[in-house]
Design an enzyme around this catalytic site. Structure first.
Site, short mmCIF file in Angstrom:
data_model
loop_
_atom_site.label_atom_id
_atom_site.label_comp_id
_atom_site.label_asym_id
_atom_site.label_seq_id
_atom_site.Cartn_x
_atom_site.Cartn_y
_atom_site.Cartn_z
N HIS A 125 43.42 43.84 56.49
CA HIS A 125 41.94 44.06 56.66
C HIS A 125 41.22 43.64 55.54
O HIS A 125 41.69 43.56 54.55
CB HIS A 125 41.84 45.79 56.69
CG HIS A 125 42.33 46.45 55.33
ND1 HIS A 125 41.72 46.59 54.46
CD2 HIS A 125 43.45 47.20 55.27
CE1 HIS A 125 42.33 47.22 53.24
NE2 HIS A 125 43.49 47.56 53.91
N ASP A 126 39.82 43.21 55.93
CA ASP A 126 39.01 42.71 54.94
C ASP A 126 39.37 41.29 54.45
O ASP A 126 38.63 40.90 53.63
CB ASP A 126 38.60 43.70 53.89
CG ASP A 126 38.19 45.06 54.44
OD1 ASP A 126 37.05 45.08 55.02
OD2 ASP A 126 38.81 45.91 54.24
N GLY A 143 45.54 43.78 52.26
CA GLY A 143 43.71 43.72 52.52
C GLY A 143 43.27 42.90 51.34
O GLY A 143 43.48 42.80 50.11
#
Length: 271
Positions: A125-126, A143
């Site tokens: 994520h991100d 992430g």
């Protein structure tokens, strides 16, 4: 919305609201969520799941058992609206996973154009991934990783959360990156250290002999044993004024602030 010229297997499930571009091919047993957008010419071989607020760029090819856009693997995630965007002309092989962003990050994960993700690699994520990157089998990105253009990650390598990987860098297979990796750098080892410059990659990207020679001179000066890092950076900046590649390395280090970055292993010669 499904355009008439899309080729969709009878066993595929396309939920209402999904946007399917021209010439898209969706094979057997694929599942496309209601907020997904597939660009023109996207091809899903079979058993592909695309969920969440996910956009797939034109002509990207996705192979069986890839899972894109499901909620991020972050225990703090509470259902916030976030996105995953994959660029054009990407290759996503079997078992690849990519997660959208989180409230604790950018609320978005972005993958650039012409990237290749081989089997079972993961984008957390991100993350923000540049253009023309290559992930070999089983590469793992935690992430919040930021990665420049033309980066290659060898099989089984792993990148720690919040790490930055500079453009044209090379991460050797089975290497664990626990700190930032400078542009043009080559990292190697169980806990990756800076082994030198990605000379093969530079030659393949048609950097001139002069450019490579100057990069090597700057690298040696930057990681010489004498003086502090700040002093060496000042010396390199003064000597290589106007050199775009060297300044890219210096700017990368400055932008990291107090963050650690990969350095040559103690006792090893500077390449």
């Amino acid at each position: 919305m499904v355009l008439q010229d899309a080729r969709i297997h009878a066993s595929a499930m396309i939920e209402d609201g999904a946007k399917i571009g021209e010439g898209v091919e969706i094979g057997p047993f694929c599942h496309i969520g209601p907020q997904v957008e597939l660009g023109d010419g996207v091809k899903l071989k079979s058993h592909v799941v695309v969920a969440g607020r996910t956009k797939i760029g034109p002509r990207t090819r996705i192979f069986p058992f890839a899972s894109l856009g499901h909620e991020p693997q972050d225990l703090k995630y509470r259902g916030e609206e976030s996105t995953l965007t994959v660029g054009a002309d990407c290759l996503i092989r079997e078992g690849v996973t990519m997660n959208p962003g989180t409230l604790g990050g950018r609320l978005e994960t972005i993958v650039g154009d012409r990237c290749a993700f081989l089997a079972n690699s993961h984008v957390g994520h991100d993350c923000i991934i540049g253009h023309d990157c290559v992930f070999s089998n089983n590469v793992m990105l935690a992430g919040h990783v930021t990665m420049g253009d033309f980066v290659i990650c060898g099989g089984g390598s792993a990148i720690v959360q919040y790490a930055r990987i500079g453009s044209h860098a090379f991460v050797s297979g089975m290497t664990g990156i626990g700190a930032d990796l400078i542009p043009f750098g080559l990292a190697f080892g169980n806990r990756g250290y800076l082994m030198g410059l990605n000379l093969i990659g530079l030659k393949r990207r048609n950097f001139s002999r002069e450019q490579i020679h100057e990069l090597r001179r700057a690298y040696r000066a930057l990681f010489a044993p004498e003086g502090t890092l700040k002093e060496r950076m000042e010396d390199v900046a003064e000597e290589f004024v106007g050199n775009a590649e060297v300044n890219e390395i210096l700017d990368f280090i400055r932008a990291g602030g107090d963050k650690q970055f990969c350095v040559p292993e103690f006792g090893k010669d500077v390449a």
